[in-house]
Motif scaffolding. Sequence first.
Motif, PDB file in Angstrom:
ATOM      1  N   UNK A   1       0.825  -1.212   0.000  1.00  0.00           N
ATOM      2  CA  UNK A   1       0.000   0.000   0.000  1.00  0.00           C
ATOM      3  C   UNK A   1       0.856   1.258   0.000  1.00  0.00           C
ATOM      4  N   UNK A   2       2.014   1.181   0.622  1.00  0.00           N
ATOM      5  CA  UNK A   2       2.914   2.332   0.611  1.00  0.00           C
ATOM      6  C   UNK A   2       3.536   2.493  -0.784  1.00  0.00           C
ATOM      7  N   UNK A   3       3.869   1.376  -1.402  1.00  0.00           N
ATOM      8  CA  UNK A   3       4.455   1.406  -2.751  1.00  0.00           C
ATOM      9  C   UNK A   3       3.421   1.830  -3.798  1.00  0.00           C
ATOM     10  N   UNK A   4       2.163   1.405  -3.607  1.00  0.00           N
ATOM     11  CA  UNK A   4       1.067   1.738  -4.518  1.00  0.00           C
ATOM     12  C   UNK A   4       1.369   1.284  -5.951  1.00  0.00           C
ATOM     13  N   UNK A   5       1.406  -0.043  -6.178  1.00  0.00           N
ATOM     14  CA  UNK A   5       1.813  -0.545  -7.495  1.00  0.00           C
ATOM     15  C   UNK A   5       0.737  -0.348  -8.560  1.00  0.00           C
ATOM     16  N   UNK A   6       1.194  -0.211  -9.787  1.00  0.00           N
ATOM     17  CA  UNK A   6       0.271  -0.165 -10.931  1.00  0.00           C
ATOM     18  C   UNK A   6      -0.483  -1.499 -11.023  1.00  0.00           C
ATOM     19  N   UNK A   7       0.277  -2.609 -11.050  1.00  0.00           N
ATOM     20  CA  UNK A   7      -0.328  -3.945 -11.066  1.00  0.00           C
ATOM     21  C   UNK A   7       0.027  -4.654  -9.762  1.00  0.00           C
ATOM     22  N   UNK A   8      -0.953  -5.310  -9.172  1.00  0.00           N
ATOM     23  CA  UNK A   8      -0.715  -6.069  -7.945  1.00  0.00           C
ATOM     24  C   UNK A   8      -1.248  -7.483  -8.136  1.00  0.00           C
ATOM     25  N   UNK A   9      -0.358  -8.457  -8.012  1.00  0.00           N
ATOM     26  CA  UNK A   9      -0.766  -9.860  -8.131  1.00  0.00           C
ATOM     27  C   UNK A   9      -0.752 -10.490  -6.741  1.00  0.00           C
ATOM     28  N   UNK A  10      -1.880 -11.071  -6.336  1.00  0.00           N
ATOM     29  CA  UNK A  10      -1.945 -11.742  -5.037  1.00  0.00           C
ATOM     30  C   UNK A  10      -1.932 -13.245  -5.263  1.00  0.00           C
ATOM     31  N   UNK A  11      -0.735 -13.808  -5.263  1.00  0.00           N
ATOM     32  CA  UNK A  11      -0.592 -15.246  -5.464  1.00  0.00           C
ATOM     33  C   UNK A  11      -0.638 -15.920  -4.109  1.00  0.00           C
ATOM     34  N   UNK A  12      -1.782 -15.762  -3.442  1.00  0.00           N
ATOM     35  CA  UNK A  12      -1.921 -16.308  -2.089  1.00  0.00           C
ATOM     36  C   UNK A  12      -3.214 -17.099  -1.984  1.00  0.00           C
ATOM     37  N   UNK A  13      -3.237 -17.979  -1.013  1.00  0.00           N
ATOM     38  CA  UNK A  13      -4.399 -18.831  -0.791  1.00  0.00           C
ATOM     39  C   UNK A  13      -5.612 -17.963  -0.452  1.00  0.00           C
TER      40      UNK A  13
END
Lengths: 426, 426
Positions: A317-329
């Motif tokens: 959230x601090x980085x604020x990415x353009x694309x965020x991939x959540x490869x999590x369960x």
Amino acid sequence: MKIIKNPSQKNWKELIQRPQNEKNSLHNIVQQVFMDIQESADAALKKYTFHFDGIELKQIKVTQQELKEAENLLSQELKQAIFQAKSNIEKFHFSQKENSQFIETQPGIQCWRESRAIEKIGLYIPGGTAPLFSTVLMLGVPAKIAGCRQIVLCTPPDKKGNIHPAILFAAQTIGITEIFKVGGIQAIAALTIGTESIPSVYKIFGPGNQYVTAAKQYAQEFKVSIDLPAGPSEVLVIADSQANPDFIAADLLSQAEHGPDSQVIFLTTDESILNQTINSVTAQLEKIPRKEIAKKALDNSIGILFDNLDTCFQFSNLYAPEHLILAIDKAKEYRHNVENAGSVFLGNYSCESAGDYASGTNHTLPTNGYARNYSGVSLDSFIKKITFQELSKEGLQTIGPTIELMAEAERLFAHKNAVSIRINKN
Amino acid sequence: MKIIKNPSQKNWKELIQRPQNEKNSLHNIVQQVFMDIQESADAALKKYTFHFDGIELKQIKVTQQELKEAENLLSQELKQAIFQAKSNIEKFHFSQKENSQFIETQPGIQCWRESRAIEKIGLYIPGGTAPLFSTVLMLGVPAKIAGCRQIVLCTPPDKKGNIHPAILFAAQTIGITEIFKVGGIQAIAALTIGTESIPSVYKIFGPGNQYVTAAKQYAQEFKVSIDLPAGPSEVLVIADSQANPDFIAADLLSQAEHGPDSQVIFLTTDESILNQTINSVTAQLEKIPRKEIAKKALDNSIGILFDNLDTCFQFSNLYAPEHLILAIDKAKEYRHNVENAGSVFLGNYSCESAGDYASGTNHTLPTNGYARNYSGVSLDSFIKKITFQELSKEGLQTIGPTIELMAEAERLFAHKNAVSIRINKN
């Protein structure tokens, strides 16, 4: 790729810094081109096209003939793919249409909003090695749904004076026919000021190199608005122990191949996943044609091991990415942890490429930390929402004293009088 | 006020020109103040407050004590008026909340948007003769509805070091407690960079003089975003023969009293209404305290007689007024003719003052022709809309070949590979 383990929070500010492009002093050349377009219009366009693109154009506008030919140059499969992508992008952006809600804030006082398309817009599509016909869809489809009356597309010609047929085909498919063979600063200047061939527009969309970016910035001094402030593309991946290192490595590389200034951030709670991913990146890197570009981008990139997912989300959230991939369960359940991001991809099978091309979401997104205060392009980017209100005589009588008191307290007596003169009339 | 009858369309472009403020070269002073704030923070703030506002402040932040006292300084009637306005603004802006729509663009591919508040925002409220507490409501209410976590308000102190109690009361009513006695460029610089007292924010809202405007412009180079490009306030009135000349005159004057650079445009299809309105403006002008200001604004203003309402709307859409009053019979039926405007007031009893203060719509609107490509401030201004997507393995298998084909045609093979590696895995 730099590896860091559990960095202390006081170092985060440094870690979220994007690679700095030197503040380029393109202002002078941009100003010069705008002045030339203002003075010599099409003649200046042709001059710059000869100078920068190395081709002497007789006609700037793409002809019907060229549009027809483009269709024949593409494979049936690619055309089908374009239709499929267009259909999904249409479905998703159509769902963003909003019906007016008529709100009675008090008896006799009705307020509502209505959407109106921005009448004239310009789309800039870069040329070069990668013909970004996907961007034609991403900008053209919502513009058509919004109902923009005039959609003008500019894209630079190749050395033979041609536009890549996929760009022409994608434009045609949407119904865009005002296409001009012009790129760079001169294209943005033409869309801003207008020439004999190219109409001026109210808003300019589309990606571009540093010249195009500087020109879009400058265009705003002419009351033209733009889609988003620009910056290099980036992805942040958060992975837990169930993630697939090969998938993540492929995602990191698909971002890295965009350009040497692309940035890739990988956060994980699992050291073994971290190591396997790094190894897989190294292995896959060897196999891609844009290896040299990706390699440079990876130099700017970091992999971080964190103790828990909460900390990963805090950092993200601090980085604020353009694309965020959540490869999590159970990734979907974590979506409420996302505060700042352009577009989010949930689970092991939602790769960024899906959103880049065909799933339906838009790929024009805030980069460079702008996901903190900007949304990506959507139907909203092509419309204005106008507020309306209608007060009955009784409605004004009810609220009149409130307005009179407030206007008087702000010492704006003519504001007060506009009410008094109405409610005192019998 | 200049009177023109049926101007030919080729002269319209000249008629829609706004009064030109000389392109001021404030850049140097703005840059200097930002550098000082960067170096000396609160010490620099105090220095500039002493220099520009003539007061040596011990404490920049408004205290609990001051907030309490403010409440006692206002009349019960004014407090009630503020509550009433707040309630209407809340109702209208709350209706702008949007629920996520989950769209299945293809089987196994789900896309949607979710709203997230911009975490930290700054509100700038000018001081001076007119204490604009109404703007506190217009910006603070939607910020609270959006859920912005940190709302920082800056406003310049008077010569005694005080803030107008109505500003403090309005802020308190909304729940804004981080209020700082600082104005001008230094306030915008503090909100952008942060000091010991004042937190930095991601987006800055609010009106201001040319210094504040230039500072907001400059703040954008630090990745801060702003509400709207600035320009002097304006109204355009379209009237037919059933309109009331005294009402129109009062509306024109309520706009003209804002400032000498305000602009007022009056279009009508009825010559007698035109003449009566001009006479009524002259008569009412004598009675308002800000007569000298309004007089100057009227010098920039025009009344135009047109043959029919269609032409009036054509002209109005080209002008793109901040405020548009339709003082015409069955005004609501004409709303579809409005293409470009900030906010529209329908019929004889919907005066601009209603929207300025209390009906519920926002008064922060696009001026200077920006209604062509910008919406006014709304709930949308305080949020980002993030796109999400979730593809099942089957979903990716269905759309995979489309993505692969498109990525290959754009020569982005790592993009293609992110799909292939997933769909080829068994």
